[in-house]
Design a protein around this motif. Structure first.
Motif, PDB file in Angstrom:
ATOM      1  N   TYR A 875       0.818  -1.224   0.000  1.00 26.07           N
ATOM      2  CA  TYR A 875       0.000   0.000   0.000  1.00 26.07           C
ATOM      3  C   TYR A 875       0.850   1.272   0.000  1.00 26.07           C
ATOM      4  CZ  TYR A 875      -3.366  -3.448   1.951  1.00 26.07           C
ATOM      5  OH  TYR A 875      -4.143  -4.554   2.192  1.00 26.07           O
ATOM      6  N   GLY A 876       2.100   1.128   0.440  1.00 22.37           N
ATOM      7  CA  GLY A 876       2.953   2.321   0.537  1.00 22.37           C
ATOM      8  C   GLY A 876       2.719   3.102   1.815  1.00 22.37           C
ATOM      9  N   GLY A 877       2.123   2.479   2.816  1.00 26.77           N
ATOM     10  CA  GLY A 877       1.881   3.154   4.096  1.00 26.77           C
ATOM     11  C   GLY A 877       3.156   3.268   4.919  1.00 26.77           C
ATOM     12  N   ALA A 878       3.116   4.130   5.950  1.00 28.29           N
ATOM     13  CA  ALA A 878       4.307   4.319   6.789  1.00 28.29           C
ATOM     14  C   ALA A 878       4.278   3.365   7.975  1.00 28.29           C
ATOM     15  CB  ALA A 878       4.376   5.752   7.284  1.00 28.29           C
ATOM     16  N   LYS A 879       3.101   3.182   8.551  1.00 29.40           N
ATOM     17  CA  LYS A 879       3.017   2.259   9.688  1.00 29.40           C
ATOM     18  C   LYS A 879       1.592   1.743   9.889  1.00 29.40           C
ATOM     19  CE  LYS A 879       2.868   5.635  13.407  1.00 29.40           C
ATOM     20  NZ  LYS A 879       2.366   5.914  14.511  1.00 29.40           N
ATOM     21  N   VAL A 880       1.491   0.747  10.765  1.00 37.79           N
ATOM     22  CA  VAL A 880       0.189   0.146  11.050  1.00 37.79           C
ATOM     23  C   VAL A 880      -0.206   0.530  12.470  1.00 37.79           C
ATOM     24  CG1 VAL A 880      -1.071  -2.041  11.226  1.00 37.79           C
ATOM     25  CG2 VAL A 880       0.816  -1.839   9.620  1.00 37.79           C
ATOM     26  N   GLU A 881      -1.471   0.907  12.606  1.00 38.16           N
ATOM     27  CA  GLU A 881      -1.964   1.210  13.948  1.00 38.16           C
ATOM     28  C   GLU A 881      -3.035   0.183  14.286  1.00 38.16           C
ATOM     29  OE1 GLU A 881      -2.626   5.506  15.383  1.00 38.16           O
ATOM     30  OE2 GLU A 881      -4.592   4.715  14.814  1.00 38.16           O
ATOM     31  N   ILE A 882      -2.734  -0.635  15.290  1.00 41.32           N
ATOM     32  CA  ILE A 882      -3.654  -1.733  15.621  1.00 41.32           C
ATOM     33  C   ILE A 882      -4.515  -1.312  16.817  1.00 41.32           C
ATOM     34  CG2 ILE A 882      -3.770  -4.163  16.368  1.00 41.32           C
ATOM     35  CD1 ILE A 882      -1.099  -4.583  14.883  1.00 41.32           C
ATOM     36  N   SER A 883      -5.819  -1.390  16.649  1.00 39.77           N
ATOM     37  CA  SER A 883      -6.720  -0.975  17.739  1.00 39.77           C
ATOM     38  C   SER A 883      -6.610  -1.967  18.904  1.00 39.77           C
ATOM     39  CB  SER A 883      -8.165  -0.963  17.234  1.00 39.77           C
ATOM     40  OG  SER A 883      -8.611  -2.308  17.096  1.00 39.77           O
ATOM     41  N   PRO A 884      -6.997  -1.538  20.125  1.00 38.93           N
ATOM     42  CA  PRO A 884      -6.930  -2.464  21.272  1.00 38.93           C
ATOM     43  C   PRO A 884      -7.741  -3.737  21.018  1.00 38.93           C
ATOM     44  CG  PRO A 884      -7.320  -0.211  22.003  1.00 38.93           C
ATOM     45  CD  PRO A 884      -7.401  -0.189  20.512  1.00 38.93           C
ATOM     46  N   LEU A 885      -8.912  -3.572  20.387  1.00 41.45           N
ATOM     47  CA  LEU A 885      -9.737  -4.758  20.100  1.00 41.45           C
ATOM     48  C   LEU A 885      -8.987  -5.721  19.174  1.00 41.45           C
ATOM     49  CD1 LEU A 885     -12.518  -6.320  20.013  1.00 41.45           C
ATOM     50  CD2 LEU A 885     -12.971  -5.018  17.928  1.00 41.45           C
ATOM     51  N   ALA A 886      -8.412  -5.137  18.118  1.00 39.16           N
ATOM     52  CA  ALA A 886      -7.691  -5.970  17.147  1.00 39.16           C
ATOM     53  C   ALA A 886      -6.502  -6.646  17.824  1.00 39.16           C
ATOM     54  CB  ALA A 886      -7.232  -5.112  15.980  1.00 39.16           C
ATOM     55  N   GLN A 887      -5.802  -5.904  18.673  1.00 40.56           N
ATOM     56  CA  GLN A 887      -4.631  -6.480  19.348  1.00 40.56           C
ATOM     57  C   GLN A 887      -5.037  -7.642  20.254  1.00 40.56           C
ATOM     58  OE1 GLN A 887      -1.324  -5.341  18.637  1.00 40.56           O
ATOM     59  NE2 GLN A 887      -1.071  -7.403  19.495  1.00 40.56           N
ATOM     60  N   LYS A 888      -6.177  -7.439  20.940  1.00 41.23           N
ATOM     61  CA  LYS A 888      -6.676  -8.502  21.833  1.00 41.23           C
ATOM     62  C   LYS A 888      -6.967  -9.773  21.020  1.00 41.23           C
ATOM     63  CE  LYS A 888     -10.299  -9.149  25.135  1.00 41.23           C
ATOM     64  NZ  LYS A 888     -11.684  -8.854  25.207  1.00 41.23           N
ATOM     65  N   LYS A 889      -7.578  -9.553  19.855  1.00 38.74           N
ATOM     66  CA  LYS A 889      -7.904 -10.701  19.015  1.00 38.74           C
ATOM     67  C   LYS A 889      -6.623 -11.357  18.484  1.00 38.74           C
ATOM     68  CE  LYS A 889     -12.226 -10.912  17.491  1.00 38.74           C
ATOM     69  NZ  LYS A 889     -12.791  -9.899  16.680  1.00 38.74           N
ATOM     70  N   ILE A 890      -5.665 -10.512  18.067  1.00 39.46           N
ATOM     71  CA  ILE A 890      -4.408 -11.067  17.542  1.00 39.46           C
ATOM     72  C   ILE A 890      -3.759 -11.930  18.620  1.00 39.46           C
ATOM     73  CG2 ILE A 890      -2.031 -10.473  16.836  1.00 39.46           C
ATOM     74  CD1 ILE A 890      -3.222  -7.965  15.450  1.00 39.46           C
ATOM     75  N   ASP A 891      -3.731 -11.396  19.861  1.00 44.70           N
ATOM     76  CA  ASP A 891      -3.114 -12.156  20.957  1.00 44.70           C
ATOM     77  C   ASP A 891      -3.859 -13.471  21.180  1.00 44.70           C
ATOM     78  OD1 ASP A 891      -1.357 -10.084  21.135  1.00 44.70           O
ATOM     79  OD2 ASP A 891      -2.353  -9.104  22.846  1.00 44.70           O
ATOM     80  N   MET A 892      -5.195 -13.387  21.081  1.00 51.25           N
ATOM     81  CA  MET A 892      -5.993 -14.608  21.283  1.00 51.25           C
ATOM     82  C   MET A 892      -5.684 -15.645  20.181  1.00 51.25           C
ATOM     83  SD  MET A 892     -10.111 -14.983  21.335  1.00 51.25           S
ATOM     84  CE  MET A 892     -10.355 -14.898  19.575  1.00 51.25           C
ATOM     85  N   TYR A 893      -5.633 -15.185  18.940  1.00 50.80           N
ATOM     86  CA  TYR A 893      -5.370 -16.129  17.841  1.00 50.80           C
ATOM     87  C   TYR A 893      -3.981 -16.743  17.978  1.00 50.80           C
ATOM     88  CZ  TYR A 893      -9.618 -14.331  15.672  1.00 50.80           C
ATOM     89  OH  TYR A 893     -10.917 -13.969  15.434  1.00 50.80           O
ATOM     90  N   LYS A 894      -3.028 -15.911  18.405  1.00 49.00           N
ATOM     91  CA  LYS A 894      -1.666 -16.454  18.594  1.00 49.00           C
ATOM     92  C   LYS A 894      -1.713 -17.538  19.659  1.00 49.00           C
ATOM     93  CE  LYS A 894       1.106 -12.319  17.634  1.00 49.00           C
ATOM     94  NZ  LYS A 894       1.844 -11.247  18.298  1.00 49.00           N
TER      95      LYS A 894
END
Ligand SMILES: Nc1nc2c(c(=O)[nH]1)N[C@@H](CN(C=O)c1ccc(C(=O)N[C@@H](CCC(=O)O)C(=O)O)cc1)CN2
Length: 975
Positions: A875-894
């Motif tokens: 996409y050419g973006g500079a960085k990713v900003e992960i919302s608390p909800l998304a982070q919680k889900k990412i941690d759960m999936y991991k």
């Protein structure tokens, strides 16, 4: 009548030959000067040499093609001793020749239907090349019906009406010549006789011998007389015969005195007459009285040892011929006959163009592509399903060339990827004569009756018949709806039963009931036990603790991800309450519907390699968490088997055709917003084998092309295609076609927004090279995106009427500078394949370039790293900003062990970024991830950058309003 002829003949006087010898040269037959020599034609010896030759040839082919195994299937019905003896002889002779032979003996009283079914099974079995039904059949079986039921391409007896008919035609082309007549001709050839202009007399007119042998003799330019039971002057006729073939079934019937001096006598008769000197009390003789005939004949076949052994040798030869044909068919380049186009200007509506074309029958399309009849299931005249059995049959073929069509960042009007896909295959096959298949998605009926319209092209580059393509097709989407809704019902019902049956033991007894006094676990239950680490297989052995663990899924209703689905844009179903009937005892729940194509099952259909893989993926779908946060799967719910069973036909790709009669496979159609937006892995695998060359291919065989498409722009469709679909399939494209339009590049260059249904601002209808030059940066970024995967890129500039040469040239120049292998303008919408010839030529060359395929990221990187790779590199973006909800889900999936899956990012397609307003090539932006969800069965996590609607709505003026059906049952108003 015949006896009168015999009487008359016996009164005549014939000159008696005076000298006998077996030393005569064969080539001098009929031309020799001496009248008193004869030569025995030994079928036994010739048959042996035919068997030896067959053996050698099979060995030679096997050296090139190790799997080559000519195979004969014999059905013997009943236990007639003569039939048993002949079948034994056929088995032995096959074995001696290196032909595999399987004999199936069936009871005398087998019904016709049963026998026909058996024959049908073998017709469909590619491992069997020849089929023979030993005759005669018991009286209750219709011999004609049975012999005609054998596939004519496997009819090694030559009795099928196709083969019999072709044989009787002048210049006909039977697949096989019946064995006995063929043996007779071979014997004549061995005698060195030139039949042209000779008088040949055939005694008997049976379908097995007399009729076909007379056709063969006629085709070899003999003057043929066929005699039979009503012939009155047989001795007279025979006295003129240079060649006699006796097949009248009467022992020693033809007397030497009736024969012409020097005649060649082929005796087909098999007659047993009493002979007290023999142990068996009988002796085998022919239809010719050998002792008297040999005095007149120049050549004569003995009985036994003449035609009989030749019959069997010719059978072996026919089986070998059938096997070689099958091999050579699989080695040939498919020859696809194009349908002509009658181009009109202005270009009519899609449905009018579709209706003006007469499609080929779909079995013709299949046959041209090399699909066997038994691998095809017809749905009417123009649609069929292809059995994945093709994969097994062609497993040794190389894959054809694989081409992905993707797009630049589009306008809301769409830039014509599907049209380009269709134009490209039409050009490749109908205009360049190269085999190709377009593999496209099945359109959902939501958009068909909504605003967007159908898919797979338009104008003179489309799939036909377009109404059948856009509505129902072969029911795959309905099957997915049924399977998904079964799963949804199973989840809610399970929760209901768990909540209403408080005691674990009572619930367990109902869940694993006794049947005929015995309790057994289902396959799903055994898998659940395995997951829980309970190593028991007897339901009675579980402890109360294990029963609780096993039986209580303890689904947390708040976490259920499976919604019910429907293939309609029915916005009213976005949120519903279920369980409101009083029978549900207050078990109500708020849920909703998705459109069917947004279901995980649709993604699974697209990504499964085969049925087994699909069954495993379905079992792995996570439907919810339990109250302690552990994933509950479809396997746990116990319906993975049933769900897969409902999809057993949907997994077979559908075959249709393009407007120019070239093959198109239509299969799966996952939502591009939250899934891969590409057609199925299985269709690509089947297609690549069908157009790929066999390892033993003819020298001039050419490889073909599978052209498939990725939804939305390259950053979405293309990226997911490579990182998710290619990971599942193990396939990698040889080239990417990037579709660009002057219109979209002008938008990126700063021209005003465009909206469907509204007229275009002047910037789009008048030449403006500057706008194009500014906007072309978007195309260049997408070229570099595609090149990151190491695959050559060809840019297709999909031309519109208002586009000028200068605008097109500006795109071509910039694209090449950005590293595209080539960039060409196309006009397929108005001209069909003819308008995409240059594109096809560029694609052919691009696929011959070396490629260095690589994935964008490693699945073992962390979820955050993978997200960052996509955002920064694509996409050419500079960085990713992960919302608390998304982070919680990412941690759960991991935590749950799903961290190593590829990722599908759901974002707008109208910008390289997350913000549709940021046109061209935005940089430096922070890309937000609001939520992360999982499609564990399909095999990816999906991250949401925007709120994605998973069931669209209908507008006030919706597509369905145009649709009508006329009195002929034809559909109007579809786009
Ligand atoms: N499906 C078929 N059924 C039958 C055919 C046939 O071609 N296809 N022909 C005949 C029988 N037949 C083959 O099946 C057959 C008859 C005789 C011989 C043969 O080699 N005969 C020996 C003598 C054998 C003996 O001792 O009895 C010979 O002439 O030397 C081979 C095949 C009807 N059914």
């Amino acid at each position: 009548m015949l006896s009168r002829a015999v009487k008359r003949a016996s009164l005549r006087r014939f000159s008696v030959p005076q000298l006998r010898s077996v030393t005569l040269s064969r080539s001098s037959a009929l031309n020799r000067t001496s009248q008193f020599l004869y030569h025995t034609l030994s079928g036994t010896k010739i048959a042996k040499s035919i068997r030896d030759e067959a053996n050698q040839e099979i060995e030679q082919i096997r050296a090139r093609v190790p799997g080559f195994k000519p195979t004969l299937k014999i059905f013997q019905i009943g236990t007639r001793p003569d039939s048993s003896a002949y079948v034994r002889m056929k088995l032995k002779s096959s074995e001696e020749s290196g032909v595999h032979c399987n004999v199936e003996k069936l009871p005398e009283n087998i019904s016709e239907v049963e026998l026909l079914n058996k024959i049908d099974d073998v017709n469909k079995n590619d491992a069997v090349h020849g089929i023979l039904i030993q005759l005669p059949l018991p009286k209750h079986l219709d011999e004609t019906k049975i012999t005609n039921s054998v596939l004519h391409t496997k009819d090694v007896d030559g009795f099928h009406r196709y083969n019999a008919g072709e044989l009787s035609k002048k210049g006909g082309e039977p697949m096989f010549i019946p064995c006995t007549p063929n043996g007779c001709i071979r014997l004549l050839k061995e005698a060195g006789v030139n039949l042209r202009g000779k008088n040949a007399v055939v005694l008997g007119r049976s379908d097995i011998v007399g009729t076909p042998v007379s056709s063969l003799l006629k085709n070899m330019d003999a003057t043929v007389t066929v005699c039979h039971s009503h012939t009155t002057n047989l001795p007279e006729i025979l006295s003129q015969a240079d060649v006699v073939v006796a097949a009248c079934g009467r022992a020693n019937y033809v007397k030497g005195e009736w024969l012409k001096e020097g005649a060649i006598v082929i005796d087909v008769g098999i007659n047993y007459i009493p002979d007290s000197t023999k142990k068996s009390g009988q002796r085998l003789v022919g239809d010719v009285d050998y002792e008297s005939a040999k005095k007149k004949a120049s050549f004569i076949t003995p009985v036994p040892g003449g035609v009989g052994p030749m019959t069997i040798a010719m059978l072996v030869q026919n089986v070998l011929l059938a096997a070689k044909r099958q091999l050579s068919d699989s080695n040939k380049t498919p020859t696809i006959s194009p349908l002509p186009l009658k181009l009109l200007n202005p270009v009519p509506s899609d449905i009018d163009i579709s209706r003006a074309q007469t499609p080929k029958k779909i079995n013709q399309v299949a046959e041209e592509l090399g699909i066997n009849a038994n691998e095809l299931e017809l749905f009417g005249h123009y649609k069929a399903k292809i059995s994945p059995a093709v994969l097994k049959r062609l497993e040794n073929n190389e894959n054809g060339k694989y081409v992905l069509v993707a797009g630049i960042t589009p306008t809301p009007l769409g830039e014509g990827k599907s049209t380009t896909t269709m134009g490209l295959v039409q050009a490749l096959t109908a205009h360049l004569g190269k085999p190709s298949i377009a593999n496209v998605r099945q359109p959902s009926m939501g958009p068909t009756f909504g605003v967007k319209g159908g898919a797979a092209g338009g104008g003179y580059a489309q799939v036909i018949p377009m109404d059948e393509f856009n509505m129902h097709l072969t029911g795959d989407i309905h099957a997915i709806s049924a399977a998904n809704n079964l799963l949804a019902a199973a989840i809610d019902t399970r929760m209901f039963h768990e909540s209403t049956q408080k005691k674990d033991a009572t619930f367990y007894n109902r869940l694993v009931p006794k049947k005929k006094g015995k309790r057994t676990f289902t396959k799903s239950m055994l898998k659940r036990l395995e997951k829980l680490g309970i190593q028991k297989t007897n339901p009675d052995d579980l402890t109360p603790d294990e029963i609780k663990q096993f039986a209580r899924l303890d689904i947390d209703p708040e976490t259920i991800t499976i919604k019910r689905v429907v293939d309609v844009n029915d916005r009213m179903l976005r949120q519903i309450t279920i369980g409101q009937a009083s029978t549900e005892k207050g078990f109500t729940r708020s849920t909703g519907f998705d459109i069917t194509v947004a279901s995980e099952l649709m993604a699974i259909l697209a990504l499964s390699r085969d049925l087994k893989d699909m069954r495993q993926r379905v079992g792995r779908i996570v439907v919810s968490a339990n109250s302690t946060g552990e994933p509950v799967t479809v396997e746990d719910v116990g319906c993975a088997g049933a769900v897969t069973a409902l999809l057993k036909d949907a997994i077979k790709p559908n075959l249709m055709q393009s407007l120019e009669g070239t093959p198109v496979m239509v299969h799966a159609g996952p939502f591009a917003n939250i899934s891969i937006g590409a057609s199925s892995v299985i269709a690509d695998r089947v297609g690549l084998k069908l157009v790929g060359k066999s390892k033993a291919a003819d020298k001039d065989a050419q490889t073909g092309y599978v052209v498939t498409e990725a939804g939305f722009d390259f950053t979405m469709g293309g990226e997911r295609f490579f990182n998710i679909k290619c990971r599942s399939s193990g396939l990698t494209p040889n080239a990417v076609v990037l579709v660009a339009t002057v219109r979209a590049l002008k938008l990126h260059g700063g021209a005003p927004d465009v909206k469907p249904g509204q007229s275009l601002p002047a910037e789009y209808t008048e030449e403006n090279v500057e706008l194009v030059k500014k906007g072309v940066a978007n195309l260049c970024k997408q070229i570099s995106n595609a090149k990151q995967f190491g695959v050559p890129v060809v840019v297709a500039i999909n031309k519109f009427e208002a586009d000028t040469d200068a605008e097109v040239e500006a795109i071509r120049t910039a694209a090449k500078e950005a590293g595209a292998y080539d960039a060409v303008a196309t006009n397929h919408w108005a001209e069909g394949g003819k308008g995409a010839i240059e594109l096809a030529q560029a694609v052919v060359k691009a696929t011959e370039q070396p490629s260095d395929f690589k994935f964008l990221y490693d699945v073992d990187q962390t979820v955050e790293e993978k997200l960052s790779s996509i955002v920064k590199k694509m996409y050419g973006g500079a960085k990713v900003e992960i919302s608390p909800l998304a982070q919680k889900k990412i941690d759960m999936y991991k935590e749950q062990g799903f961290g190593n899956l590829p990722i599908c990012i759901a974002k707008t397609q109208y910008s390289l970024s997350h913000d549709a307003a940021l046109k061209n090539v935005p940089t430096g932006f922070t890309f937000p991830i609001r939520d992360v969800r999982a499609s564990i069965g399909a095999g990816y996590l999906y991250a949401l950058a925007a709120e994605i609607q998973t069931i669209p709505g209908l507008s006030t003026y919706a597509g369905y309003m145009n649709v009508e059906i006329n009195d002929e049952g034809e559909i109007d108003g579809l786009f």
